[in-house]
Design a protein around this motif. Structure first.
Motif, PDB file in Angstrom:
ATOM      1  N   CYS A 285       0.829  -1.211   0.000  1.00  0.00           N
ATOM      2  CA  CYS A 285       0.000   0.000   0.000  1.00  0.00           C
ATOM      3  C   CYS A 285       0.859   1.253   0.000  1.00  0.00           C
ATOM      4  CB  CYS A 285      -0.938  -0.009   1.204  1.00  0.00           C
ATOM      5  SG  CYS A 285      -2.294  -1.200   1.091  1.00  0.00           S
ATOM      6  N   LEU A 286       1.940   1.253   0.782  1.00  0.00           N
ATOM      7  CA  LEU A 286       2.799   2.437   0.847  1.00  0.00           C
ATOM      8  C   LEU A 286       3.467   2.694  -0.499  1.00  0.00           C
ATOM      9  CD1 LEU A 286       3.981   4.723   2.496  1.00  0.00           C
ATOM     10  CD2 LEU A 286       5.794   3.170   3.263  1.00  0.00           C
ATOM     11  N   GLN A 287       3.952   1.637  -1.138  1.00  0.00           N
ATOM     12  CA  GLN A 287       4.581   1.837  -2.444  1.00  0.00           C
ATOM     13  C   GLN A 287       3.587   2.388  -3.465  1.00  0.00           C
ATOM     14  OE1 GLN A 287       7.136  -1.046  -4.208  1.00  0.00           O
ATOM     15  NE2 GLN A 287       8.116  -1.636  -2.292  1.00  0.00           N
ATOM     16  N   LEU A 288       2.383   1.845  -3.501  1.00  0.00           N
ATOM     17  CA  LEU A 288       1.370   2.345  -4.434  1.00  0.00           C
ATOM     18  C   LEU A 288       0.994   3.787  -4.125  1.00  0.00           C
ATOM     19  CD1 LEU A 288      -0.949  -0.798  -4.665  1.00  0.00           C
ATOM     20  CD2 LEU A 288       0.476   0.122  -6.506  1.00  0.00           C
ATOM     21  N   ALA A 289       0.852   4.094  -2.841  1.00  0.00           N
ATOM     22  CA  ALA A 289       0.479   5.458  -2.436  1.00  0.00           C
ATOM     23  C   ALA A 289       1.539   6.466  -2.865  1.00  0.00           C
ATOM     24  CB  ALA A 289       0.262   5.510  -0.928  1.00  0.00           C
ATOM     25  N   ARG A 290       2.784   6.126  -2.674  1.00  0.00           N
ATOM     26  CA  ARG A 290       3.850   7.057  -3.045  1.00  0.00           C
ATOM     27  C   ARG A 290       3.978   7.185  -4.560  1.00  0.00           C
ATOM     28  NH1 ARG A 290       8.916   6.971   0.994  1.00  0.00           N
ATOM     29  NH2 ARG A 290       9.113   8.990  -0.026  1.00  0.00           N
ATOM     30  N   MET A 291       3.640   6.124  -5.305  1.00  0.00           N
ATOM     31  CA  MET A 291       3.597   6.227  -6.762  1.00  0.00           C
ATOM     32  C   MET A 291       2.561   7.267  -7.190  1.00  0.00           C
ATOM     33  SD  MET A 291       3.741   2.283  -8.077  1.00  0.00           S
ATOM     34  CE  MET A 291       4.918   1.108  -7.387  1.00  0.00           C
ATOM     35  N   ILE A 292       1.437   7.312  -6.479  1.00  0.00           N
ATOM     36  CA  ILE A 292       0.386   8.281  -6.802  1.00  0.00           C
ATOM     37  C   ILE A 292       0.906   9.702  -6.643  1.00  0.00           C
ATOM     38  CG2 ILE A 292      -1.821   9.223  -5.996  1.00  0.00           C
ATOM     39  CD1 ILE A 292      -2.695   6.321  -5.442  1.00  0.00           C
ATOM     40  N   VAL A 293       1.600   9.972  -5.536  1.00  0.00           N
ATOM     41  CA  VAL A 293       2.122  11.325  -5.313  1.00  0.00           C
ATOM     42  C   VAL A 293       3.152  11.681  -6.387  1.00  0.00           C
ATOM     43  CG1 VAL A 293       3.308  12.850  -3.701  1.00  0.00           C
ATOM     44  CG2 VAL A 293       1.711  11.140  -2.835  1.00  0.00           C
ATOM     45  N   ARG A 294       4.040  10.754  -6.698  1.00  0.00           N
ATOM     46  CA  ARG A 294       5.075  11.037  -7.700  1.00  0.00           C
ATOM     47  C   ARG A 294       4.473  11.304  -9.078  1.00  0.00           C
ATOM     48  NH1 ARG A 294       7.875   6.429  -4.938  1.00  0.00           N
ATOM     49  NH2 ARG A 294       9.490   7.365  -3.611  1.00  0.00           N
ATOM     50  N   ASP A 295       3.301  10.716  -9.342  1.00  0.00           N
ATOM     51  CA  ASP A 295       2.649  10.893 -10.643  1.00  0.00           C
ATOM     52  C   ASP A 295       1.540  11.944 -10.570  1.00  0.00           C
ATOM     53  OD1 ASP A 295       2.309  10.323 -13.366  1.00  0.00           O
ATOM     54  OD2 ASP A 295       0.749   8.842 -12.972  1.00  0.00           O
ATOM     55  N   GLY A 296       1.529  12.749  -9.523  1.00  0.00           N
ATOM     56  CA  GLY A 296       0.502  13.777  -9.367  1.00  0.00           C
ATOM     57  C   GLY A 296       0.505  14.764 -10.521  1.00  0.00           C
ATOM     58  N   GLU A 297      -0.635  15.336 -10.777  1.00  0.00           N
ATOM     59  CA  GLU A 297      -0.788  16.257 -11.906  1.00  0.00           C
ATOM     60  C   GLU A 297       0.175  17.435 -11.775  1.00  0.00           C
ATOM     61  OE1 GLU A 297      -5.492  15.200 -12.659  1.00  0.00           O
ATOM     62  OE2 GLU A 297      -4.952  17.101 -11.714  1.00  0.00           O
ATOM     63  N   GLY A 298       1.086  17.549 -12.714  1.00  0.00           N
ATOM     64  CA  GLY A 298       2.044  18.649 -12.743  1.00  0.00           C
ATOM     65  C   GLY A 298       3.123  18.584 -11.691  1.00  0.00           C
ATOM     66  N   VAL A 299       3.212  17.503 -10.940  1.00  0.00           N
ATOM     67  CA  VAL A 299       4.152  17.445  -9.818  1.00  0.00           C
ATOM     68  C   VAL A 299       5.595  17.508 -10.301  1.00  0.00           C
ATOM     69  CG1 VAL A 299       5.072  15.945  -8.009  1.00  0.00           C
ATOM     70  CG2 VAL A 299       2.624  16.305  -8.210  1.00  0.00           C
ATOM     71  N   HIS A 300       6.358  18.372  -9.649  1.00  0.00           N
ATOM     72  CA  HIS A 300       7.783  18.527  -9.934  1.00  0.00           C
ATOM     73  C   HIS A 300       8.625  18.034  -8.761  1.00  0.00           C
ATOM     74  CE1 HIS A 300      11.482  20.161 -11.526  1.00  0.00           C
ATOM     75  NE2 HIS A 300      11.630  20.979 -10.516  1.00  0.00           N
ATOM     76  N   ARG A 301       8.130  18.283  -7.545  1.00  0.00           N
ATOM     77  CA  ARG A 301       8.843  17.833  -6.354  1.00  0.00           C
ATOM     78  C   ARG A 301       7.892  17.105  -5.406  1.00  0.00           C
ATOM     79  NH1 ARG A 301      11.836  22.781  -7.056  1.00  0.00           N
ATOM     80  NH2 ARG A 301      14.060  22.269  -7.350  1.00  0.00           N
TER      81      ARG A 301
END
Length: 437
Positions: A285-301
């Motif tokens: 779950c943690l790995q999937l959740a962090r993948m979501i943040v890294r792929d967030g719309e327009g996310v740079h950091r």
């Protein structure tokens, strides 16, 4: 614990498929210009499985969420059908009829009872589902079910909306002498600030937390209440600890099927093997959740906000969320600006008890033990500005906040706010295909 390939088809007894059935035929919602992207996924267990679920606590929740809560309450399921491109939210009684119709159609195609079929949707809010397309897609997917890696990848793509890449994990571990596997897929890039509970109700003792969906499968045999307990704890430490834009979706859902095909005795709370299962589920779950943040719309950091020294866990959480969701803080992250004044301001208006002359603020690399402190006891440390800028320049870093008022802490996985996010989400009312969910 070993990471392997295959995500949702890695465990024994699962098949999947992903197909294109033109659910966005009206051109609504982001991603409409991508052409024939798969938009309907089907995940099936070869045998009836124990099921656990976590659902959005948004008071406005989609029809599929209402259907799934009832299925999970009964405790058994065998299939998941999920579509992208249409949220089936704010669609009134017709929306609930359509969610039920999806379960019936999948049940008919698979030879299952409709009450053993879970349903999920993601996409544009307030648009009726094109049910003729959905029914056609379900029948097509049922005829393509496979346990091949490509089938899992197709299902992972089919649930994507504004995501730029699929999100998949799988692990293998032992229970006694049996090999057990657990896999999962997820989607999410915008409208991300989940706060899920088993019933969809907001627990009075906990803070209130584009749609995120996650589907997990395991061939472990797990007692029903233990499975729900494990998922509740795993989600609390993963999906409920991420934010991209501070907006909780109407459709957030996490579902877990456990079909027992590994062949061991059912796991129960208190068992050593159950603790191992909990650890694997939490990591997935943690790995999937962090993948979501890294792929967030327009996310740079991506920034991990860690709060230490709060009086209570609730206050630590409140402090972390205030900082992680501050538009001023998030834009400074995007600009590579170590603007501790904005962090201090967000802490001050949060629901946490904050004493200005006790606050420490610093920056560290992910998992790093060396923190560069910009503030100590409420005052700037004198560390050169260039050194602070260097600390927040990487694509990922940690923000450490010490309130020094107690022993409670919290963590939140957050993202910056960029011009790309604004451009992506503002849309153009003269072009319906540019409008988001």
């Amino acid at each position: 614990m070993r990471q392997i390939e295959g995500s949702i088809v890695a465990p024994q007894g699962y098949r999947a498929a992903g197909v294109f059935c033109d659910i966005k035929r009206l051109g609504t919602g982001k991603g409409s210009d991508r052409g024939p992207k798969r938009d309907l996924a089907l995940i099936v267990s070869d045998r009836l499985a124990v099921v656990a679920g976590m659902f959005t606590t948004n008071q406005v929740c989609a029809a599929p969420v209402k259907w799934c809560r009832e299925v999970v309450r009964r405790g058994r399921a065998q299939a998941i059908v999920a579509n992208s491109g249409n949220a089936n939210a704010c669609t009134g009684p017709q929306g609930l009829r359509d969610a039920r119709a999806m379960a019936r159609e999948a049940g008919r195609a698979l030879g299952l009872q409709p009450e053993h079929v879970l349903v999920a949707s993601t996409g544009r809010i307030g648009v009726p589902l094109p049910m003729a397309n959905v029914r056609s897609g379900i029948r097509q997917a049922a005829g393509m079910l496979s346990s091949e890696l490509a089938a899992a990848a197709a299902a992972a793509e089919a649930i994507m909306t504004s995501d730029t890449r699929p999100k998949q994990v799988a692990f293998e571990f032992e229970v006694g002498r049996r090999v057990v596997r657990l896999g999962g897929i997820a989607k999410g890039a915008g409208m991300i600030h989940p706060g899920m509970s088993p019933t969809g109700r907001r627990p009075a003792s906990r803070p209130r937390h584009a749609t995120m969906l996650a589907f997990l499968t395991t061939d472990a045999a797990v007692e029903r209440t233990a499975l729900q307990s494990a998922l509740t704890e795993a989600v609390a430490a993963s999906f409920n600890r991420i934010t991209v834009d501070g907006d909780m979706s109407t459709n957030d859902t996490v579902l877990l099927l456990a079909n027992g095909c590994a062949g061991h005795e059912p796991l129960r709370r208190g068992d050593r093997a159950f603790a191992r299962f909990e650890a694997v589920l939490a990591e997935a779950c943690l790995q999937l959740a962090r993948m979501i943040v890294r792929d967030g719309e327009g996310v740079h950091r991506v920034v991990t906000v860690r709060v230490f020294g709060a009086r209570t866990p609730a206050e630590a959480d409140a402090a972390a969320r205030a900082v992680a969701n501050s538009a001023l803080v998030k834009t400074s992250w995007h600009g590579g600006d170590p603007n501790w004044g904005r962090v201090m301001d967000a802490l001050g208006y949060s629901a946490a008890r904050v004493q200005e002359d006790k606050v420490d603020i610093g920056y560290a690399p992910p998992g790093g033990k060396v923190t560069v402190w910009s503030v100590r006891r409420g005052r700037p440390t004198g560390v050169p500005f260039a050194r602070l800028c260097e600390a927040v320049a990487p694509a990922e870093f940690e923000l450490h906040i010490r309130l020094n008022l107690g022993r409670a802490g919290a963590v939140l996985y957050a993202a910056d706010l960029t011009e790309t996010y604004v451009e992506f989400n503002k849309g153009n009312v003269n072009d319906p295909s540019s409008l988001g969910g």
